[in-house]
Design a protein around this motif. Sequence first.
Motif, PDB file in Angstrom:
ATOM      1  N   LEU A  54      13.116  22.362  -2.069  1.00  0.00           N
ATOM      2  CA  LEU A  54      11.864  22.772  -1.435  1.00  0.00           C
ATOM      3  C   LEU A  54      11.051  23.688  -2.349  1.00  0.00           C
ATOM      4  N   ALA A  55      11.730  24.533  -3.115  1.00  0.00           N
ATOM      5  CA  ALA A  55      11.013  25.387  -4.065  1.00  0.00           C
ATOM      6  C   ALA A  55      10.278  24.535  -5.096  1.00  0.00           C
ATOM      7  N   ALA A  56      10.934  23.475  -5.560  1.00  0.00           N
ATOM      8  CA  ALA A  56      10.278  22.564  -6.511  1.00  0.00           C
ATOM      9  C   ALA A  56       9.085  21.875  -5.862  1.00  0.00           C
ATOM     10  N   MET A  57       9.216  21.506  -4.603  1.00  0.00           N
ATOM     11  CA  MET A  57       8.109  20.880  -3.887  1.00  0.00           C
ATOM     12  C   MET A  57       6.908  21.814  -3.825  1.00  0.00           C
ATOM     13  N   PHE A  58       7.135  23.071  -3.474  1.00  0.00           N
ATOM     14  CA  PHE A  58       6.025  24.016  -3.385  1.00  0.00           C
ATOM     15  C   PHE A  58       5.432  24.315  -4.765  1.00  0.00           C
ATOM     16  N   GLU A  59       6.266  24.336  -5.801  1.00  0.00           N
ATOM     17  CA  GLU A  59       5.727  24.513  -7.151  1.00  0.00           C
ATOM     18  C   GLU A  59       4.823  23.339  -7.516  1.00  0.00           C
ATOM     19  N   PHE A  60       5.234  22.139  -7.142  1.00  0.00           N
ATOM     20  CA  PHE A  60       4.420  20.945  -7.369  1.00  0.00           C
ATOM     21  C   PHE A  60       3.101  21.035  -6.601  1.00  0.00           C
ATOM     22  N   TYR A  61       3.165  21.437  -5.328  1.00  0.00           N
ATOM     23  CA  TYR A  61       1.938  21.614  -4.550  1.00  0.00           C
ATOM     24  C   TYR A  61       1.034  22.670  -5.185  1.00  0.00           C
ATOM     25  N   ARG A  62       1.637  23.772  -5.602  1.00  0.00           N
ATOM     26  CA  ARG A  62       0.859  24.882  -6.164  1.00  0.00           C
ATOM     27  C   ARG A  62       0.218  24.486  -7.491  1.00  0.00           C
ATOM     28  N   THR A  72       0.862  -1.172   0.000  1.00  0.00           N
ATOM     29  CA  THR A  72       0.000   0.000   0.000  1.00  0.00           C
ATOM     30  C   THR A  72       0.900   1.222   0.000  1.00  0.00           C
ATOM     31  N   ILE A  73       0.682   2.122  -0.937  1.00  0.00           N
ATOM     32  CA  ILE A  73       1.466   3.354  -1.018  1.00  0.00           C
ATOM     33  C   ILE A  73       0.659   4.489  -0.409  1.00  0.00           C
ATOM     34  N   LEU A  74       1.280   5.236   0.505  1.00  0.00           N
ATOM     35  CA  LEU A  74       0.680   6.455   1.048  1.00  0.00           C
ATOM     36  C   LEU A  74       1.381   7.661   0.444  1.00  0.00           C
ATOM     37  N   ARG A  75       0.603   8.615  -0.014  1.00  0.00           N
ATOM     38  CA  ARG A  75       1.166   9.897  -0.453  1.00  0.00           C
ATOM     39  C   ARG A  75       0.604  10.968   0.461  1.00  0.00           C
ATOM     40  N   LEU A  76       1.508  11.610   1.174  1.00  0.00           N
ATOM     41  CA  LEU A  76       1.101  12.494   2.264  1.00  0.00           C
ATOM     42  C   LEU A  76       1.198  13.964   1.851  1.00  0.00           C
ATOM     43  N   PRO A  77       0.444  14.834   2.527  1.00  0.00           N
ATOM     44  CA  PRO A  77       0.472  16.266   2.221  1.00  0.00           C
ATOM     45  C   PRO A  77       1.468  16.998   3.125  1.00  0.00           C
ATOM     46  N   PHE A  78       1.401  18.298   3.095  1.00  0.00           N
ATOM     47  CA  PHE A  78       2.180  19.156   3.998  1.00  0.00           C
ATOM     48  C   PHE A  78       1.704  18.921   5.429  1.00  0.00           C
ATOM     49  N   TRP A  79       2.638  18.768   6.355  1.00  0.00           N
ATOM     50  CA  TRP A  79       2.281  18.479   7.750  1.00  0.00           C
ATOM     51  C   TRP A  79       2.122  19.767   8.554  1.00  0.00           C
ATOM     52  N   TYR A  80       1.095  19.825   9.382  1.00  0.00           N
ATOM     53  CA  TYR A  80       0.960  20.962  10.306  1.00  0.00           C
ATOM     54  C   TYR A  80       2.205  21.094  11.189  1.00  0.00           C
ATOM     55  N   GLU A  81       2.781  19.963  11.561  1.00  0.00           N
ATOM     56  CA  GLU A  81       3.943  19.982  12.463  1.00  0.00           C
ATOM     57  C   GLU A  81       5.129  20.742  11.877  1.00  0.00           C
ATOM     58  N   VAL A 105       5.377  40.504  15.299  1.00  0.00           N
ATOM     59  CA  VAL A 105       4.862  40.196  13.962  1.00  0.00           C
ATOM     60  C   VAL A 105       5.735  39.113  13.323  1.00  0.00           C
ATOM     61  N   TYR A 106       5.099  38.089  12.796  1.00  0.00           N
ATOM     62  CA  TYR A 106       5.820  36.918  12.294  1.00  0.00           C
ATOM     63  C   TYR A 106       5.318  36.515  10.913  1.00  0.00           C
ATOM     64  N   ALA A 107       6.244  35.977  10.120  1.00  0.00           N
ATOM     65  CA  ALA A 107       5.929  35.567   8.748  1.00  0.00           C
ATOM     66  C   ALA A 107       5.728  34.064   8.668  1.00  0.00           C
ATOM     67  N   LEU A 108       4.723  33.663   7.931  1.00  0.00           N
ATOM     68  CA  LEU A 108       4.524  32.267   7.550  1.00  0.00           C
ATOM     69  C   LEU A 108       5.007  32.149   6.109  1.00  0.00           C
ATOM     70  N   ALA A 109       6.257  31.747   5.952  1.00  0.00           N
ATOM     71  CA  ALA A 109       6.956  31.911   4.674  1.00  0.00           C
ATOM     72  C   ALA A 109       6.861  30.661   3.802  1.00  0.00           C
ATOM     73  N   LEU A 110       5.671  30.399   3.283  1.00  0.00           N
ATOM     74  CA  LEU A 110       5.483  29.299   2.340  1.00  0.00           C
ATOM     75  C   LEU A 110       5.225  29.902   0.962  1.00  0.00           C
ATOM     76  N   PRO A 111       6.044  29.569  -0.033  1.00  0.00           N
ATOM     77  CA  PRO A 111       5.894  30.199  -1.357  1.00  0.00           C
ATOM     78  C   PRO A 111       4.802  29.532  -2.189  1.00  0.00           C
ATOM     79  N   MET A 112       3.578  29.605  -1.701  1.00  0.00           N
ATOM     80  CA  MET A 112       2.460  28.987  -2.403  1.00  0.00           C
ATOM     81  C   MET A 112       1.801  29.937  -3.400  1.00  0.00           C
ATOM     82  N   GLU A 113       2.196  31.221  -3.348  1.00  0.00           N
ATOM     83  CA  GLU A 113       1.609  32.231  -4.225  1.00  0.00           C
ATOM     84  C   GLU A 113       0.082  32.148  -4.128  1.00  0.00           C
ATOM     85  N   ASP A 114      -0.628  31.832  -5.193  1.00  0.00           N
ATOM     86  CA  ASP A 114      -2.093  31.771  -5.111  1.00  0.00           C
ATOM     87  C   ASP A 114      -2.604  30.337  -5.048  1.00  0.00           C
ATOM     88  N   GLY A 115      -1.721  29.401  -4.742  1.00  0.00           N
ATOM     89  CA  GLY A 115      -2.110  28.002  -4.747  1.00  0.00           C
ATOM     90  C   GLY A 115      -2.801  27.568  -3.467  1.00  0.00           C
TER      91      GLY A 115
END
Length: 342
Positions: A288-296, A179-188, A203-213
Amino acid sequence: MSDSNPEFTDIFAITSTMGCGSSMDSFDEPKTVVVFGATGLLGGSVARALLNDPFKFRVRCVTRRTNSDKARELAELGAVIVNANLDDTKSLEKALVNADAMFLTTHFWEEKNKQKEIVQGLNAIDAAVSCGVSHIIFNGSENVKKIIGRDCSHLDSKFSIEEYIREVDTEEGEGLNYTILRLPFWYENFYTVFKPYKLKYGVYALALPMEDGILDCMAVEDVGECVYDILCKPKLFYGKTLGLCADRLSMTNIVDTFNKHFDTMKFKDPKIKIRDYENFKFAGSKDLAAMFEFYRDGTSVVRDIKVTKKLNSRTKSLDKWLDENKDYVEGAIREDEEDAQT
């Protein structure tokens, strides 16, 4: 992206008519499950979920650090702690002897070596086949390079291991039960790798480069219960690939949820572009940039909230998770601030 998967909707409909007590597999005695990465977040989640039901499962936790605090905690919960190394096939065979199932997650980030991760995964699969393990659950991934045309070493390596799992034959000439599991971004990730960073006082940044995704998310702790359910009725999931997800959020949703839960902190989306993120001066930024582009991109990312809820009805939204875990996030922020002052 998809909220439903007809194939698995039909499977769950069949089992629901059988009654919740039907497992399609007998448990005359506990099944032995070998868990890799058990001292980490993902493997630890799986190990703890299985250890909660000693009448169904015996758990062997594989680690190179048998004397670590996390290993001792698992031993206190009833796990057998086994010393093995993914580079050493003989040690893997000793860990897997007489096991019924294996949960495998491989690690890229320790050495940041794609080929080594692939070889380690293949070593574990070969050892499982040699020992006659009847069911393998693997934390896999799509072929990101093929989908977006960019290398994403820590995900593409897992796809290569997936391919091997699908192609390998047992001594009986049959394919593996997997059985293959494909997991998403973890809250942790919000208190580990992607914890908020300080812009200015309060003031703090949540720096995920998701753009409009839109980002598929889940608590890694909830994955363990999904694996538990799969192992309770393994034949139902042989040869299946499951994309898990508990929440689907834009960066606006994420920032708003954080601001809801923190009275003394303000969170913002710095709107980082993927092309800027890949040029950051830290190891792995391009990966990681490629990962976020894939997610987006989203078009080839299949994470199914309905299937995930069927496996674990208690999966948490980000809102619920932050309600229970905001102290971890705040602690990680404070730790960074203290380190900056020393």
